[in-house]
Motif scaffolding. Sequence first.
Motif, PDB file in Angstrom:
ATOM      1  N   CYS A  95      36.378  40.368  33.376  1.00 52.51           N
ATOM      2  CA  CYS A  95      37.633  39.550  33.285  1.00 52.51           C
ATOM      3  C   CYS A  95      37.533  38.034  33.476  1.00 52.51           C
ATOM      4  O   CYS A  95      38.101  37.281  32.931  1.00 52.51           O
ATOM      5  N   ALA A 101      43.561  38.764  30.722  1.00 54.06           N
ATOM      6  CA  ALA A 101      44.687  39.385  31.598  1.00 54.06           C
ATOM      7  C   ALA A 101      44.967  38.209  32.639  1.00 54.06           C
ATOM      8  O   ALA A 101      45.677  38.512  33.560  1.00 54.06           O
ATOM      9  N   ALA A 133      47.271  41.951  37.139  1.00 50.42           N
ATOM     10  CA  ALA A 133      46.586  43.086  36.361  1.00 50.42           C
ATOM     11  C   ALA A 133      45.274  43.232  36.944  1.00 50.42           C
ATOM     12  O   ALA A 133      44.708  44.082  36.531  1.00 50.42           O
TER      13      ALA A 133
END
Length: 181
Positions: A95, A101, A133
Motif C-alpha cells: 500500500c 487507499a 483502510a
Amino acid sequence: MSDAHDQHESAIKTPKQLVVAVLAAILVPIICIVMLVQFVTSGNLPNAGSSAQTPEAIAARIQPVSDVGYTFKDASAPKQLLSGEEIYKTTCVACHGAGVAGAPKFGDLAAWAPRLKEGYDKVVGYALHGLNAMPARGGNADLDDVEVARAVVYMANHSGASFKEPEVPAPAPAAETAAAK
C-alpha cells in the motif's frame, strides 16, 4: 462411328513447349530440395541454441515445488525479529509503495508531515491497531510489536522524521518461560 472420342488435346503443342515442361519437371524439385537443405543448415532455426535440454535446466524443472521459495522455521525456536526495511518490503510496500487507499507513499514528505506531527507513539499506534483502510499490523498478524515499530520508523525516517529505532526487549530466560506455562 465417329473418331471424336479418340482425339486428345494437350497443353503442349510444340516441341519447344515439351522441352520447357520436361526441364521444369526436373528443375523445380531440385530447386526446392536445395532451398530446403539451405534452410536446415542455415543455423537461424527457431529454438536453436536453447539451453532447455541441459542437465541443469532439466533439474530445475523437475525439482520439488516445496524446495523453491520456502523457508522452513522451527516453531519452538526463538523468533528472529525482522528489520524495518524487511517488514516494509514484505508487508507495507503493497500500500505505501503506491499510495493505495490513502496510504502515504514511501518517501513523500508532504503526505507524511501531518502524521509525523502527531509523534512517534501515535504513528506506531496507528500501525498496530489500524487506521481508516489500513488493517492492524498492516494485515500481517504474525508481526511482533517491535517489528511493526521498526517498519514505522523505517518509513517515517525516509519521509522526513528522525525517530529512534525501538529497543528490542531481551528474551525471557527459559526457566521463567517454563514456569509461566
